[in-house]
Design a protein around this motif. Structure first.
Motif, mmCIF file in Angstrom:
data_model
loop_
_atom_site.group_PDB
_atom_site.id
_atom_site.type_symbol
_atom_site.label_atom_id
_atom_site.label_comp_id
_atom_site.label_asym_id
_atom_site.label_seq_id
_atom_site.Cartn_x
_atom_site.Cartn_y
_atom_site.Cartn_z
ATOM 1 N N SER A 80 7.262 5.835 12.391
ATOM 2 C CA SER A 80 7.262 6.329 11.095
ATOM 3 C C SER A 80 7.761 7.855 11.245
ATOM 4 O O SER A 80 8.277 8.236 12.483
ATOM 5 C CB SER A 80 6.045 6.353 10.261
ATOM 6 O OG SER A 80 6.207 6.671 9.166
ATOM 7 N N LYS A 117 9.592 5.217 3.820
ATOM 8 C CA LYS A 117 8.712 4.950 5.011
ATOM 9 C C LYS A 117 7.508 4.997 4.784
ATOM 10 O O LYS A 117 6.610 4.201 5.690
ATOM 11 C CB LYS A 117 9.390 6.359 5.958
ATOM 12 C CG LYS A 117 10.706 6.156 6.558
ATOM 13 C CD LYS A 117 10.952 5.285 7.548
ATOM 14 C CE LYS A 117 10.454 5.321 8.725
ATOM 15 N NZ LYS A 117 10.755 4.535 9.802
ATOM 16 N N GLU A 173 4.679 2.027 5.731
ATOM 17 C CA GLU A 173 3.050 2.268 6.326
ATOM 18 C C GLU A 173 2.073 1.390 5.541
ATOM 19 O O GLU A 173 1.282 0.682 6.167
ATOM 20 C CB GLU A 173 2.957 3.511 6.557
ATOM 21 C CG GLU A 173 3.826 4.382 7.515
ATOM 22 C CD GLU A 173 3.267 5.973 7.620
ATOM 23 O OE1 GLU A 173 2.086 6.301 7.022
ATOM 24 O OE2 GLU A 173 3.826 6.742 8.210
ATOM 25 N N ARG A 192 4.030 8.153 13.716
ATOM 26 C CA ARG A 192 4.692 9.194 13.092
ATOM 27 C C ARG A 192 5.260 10.298 14.121
ATOM 28 O O ARG A 192 4.460 10.907 15.059
ATOM 29 C CB ARG A 192 4.063 9.982 12.018
ATOM 30 C CG ARG A 192 3.451 9.019 11.091
ATOM 31 C CD ARG A 192 2.698 10.003 10.059
ATOM 32 N NE ARG A 192 2.298 9.160 8.811
ATOM 33 C CZ ARG A 192 1.029 9.391 8.289
ATOM 34 N NH1 ARG A 192 0.277 10.239 8.547
ATOM 35 N NH2 ARG A 192 0.625 8.487 7.332
#
Length: 268
Positions: free
Chosen positions: A109, A138, A142, A156
């Motif tokens: 991410s 994004k 998640e 991330r």
């Protein structure tokens, strides 16, 4: 219980992207007891729910490293549907397939899930607040993973680049420096440029160490700088500093809003 003699099997999606290609270069041939399968969008489209599930059922994997993503921030702002189809819906199907086949998902991410208003580095527990469509897509990806799965790592990262592969800031600056007398680069955003080589090693560590403390993690190269600073670094390390003039150009406007400071805190 997995037979220790059996190799750990790993599926890497988005194999033609800069991270997928880096992982392939570093680990495709290894004596680490790891067996990689690399699939590109042409062979494995994460937005095709039925095809994904069939593939996972026919091929058993211990891990899936999801490098597949729609990363064109400007286009995502103009046509959000494309970004959400890949970064959110596609990730949902991938998470469901991993869940059904007991595959650990390692999903990449972005720092763009944050708004950039925080003065200190963002921690994994900070509440996301994306300010552009790419970041929103994004973040939704998640959230789907967290709703569907238990065994996952959401990693991330920040300002990802490869010196060898893909279209990215590093390679663009090099290309332009060889053709143009002046380069205008903004110094109004702060982040941590992250080499795909280092992110690849971090991901491999999660697998080799058989980590089970699942959840959200941050990884970057930790050196805080502006895009201008990064451009200067690129020119210096490639001995191009005297060939082109670097100018702070803050009149450069983008269609998508960008976080002012998206520095990630990497140690929890």
């Amino acid at each position: 219980m997995k037979d220790e003699q059996q190799p750990t099997t790993i599926l890497v999606t988005g194999a033609n992207g800069q991270l997928g290609q880096t992982i392939s270069e570093l680990y495709a041939k290894n004596n680490l007891g790891l067996e990689f399968t690399f699939v590109s969008k042409e062979k494995f489209d994460i937005t095709n729910e039925d095809a994904i599930l069939t593939y996972f059922r026919n091929n058993k994997f211990d891990y899936c490293i999801n490098c597949a993503a729609y990363t064109n921030v400007e286009q995502a702002e103009k046509i959000p549907k494309i970004a959400f189809k890949v970064n959110a819906e596609g990730v949902k199907w991938l998470a469901k397939a991993c869940k059904q086949t007991n595959t650990i998902l390692i999903h990449i991410s972005t720092d763009y899930v944050f708004d950039g208003e925080k003065k200190e580095p963002y921690t994994p527990s900070d509440v996301p607040n994306p300010i552009n469509e790419y970041g929103k897509s994004k973040l939704l990806g998640e959230q789907y993973i967290q709703e569907i799965m238990d065994n996952y790592f959401i990693v991330r990262t920040s300002w990802l680049y490869s010196k060898k592969y893909g279209k990215n800031f590093y390679r663009t600056i090099l290309e332009k420096a060889k053709k143009e007398d002046e380069l205008f680069v903004t110094d109004e955003q702060l982040g941590c440029p992250t080499d795909t080589v280092n992110l690849s090693k971090y991901i491999l560590g999660l697998i080799k160490e058989k980590k089970t403390n699942f959840g959200i993690y941050h990884f970057s190269d930790e050196k805080v700088m502006t895009w201008y600073d990064f451009a200067e670094q690129i020119l210096l390390e490639n001995h191009l500093k005297n060939m082109t003039k670097l100018v702070k150009g803050n009149n450069y406007s983008t269609f998508a809003k960008r976080p002012k400071s998206s520095v990630l805190k990497t140690h929890n």
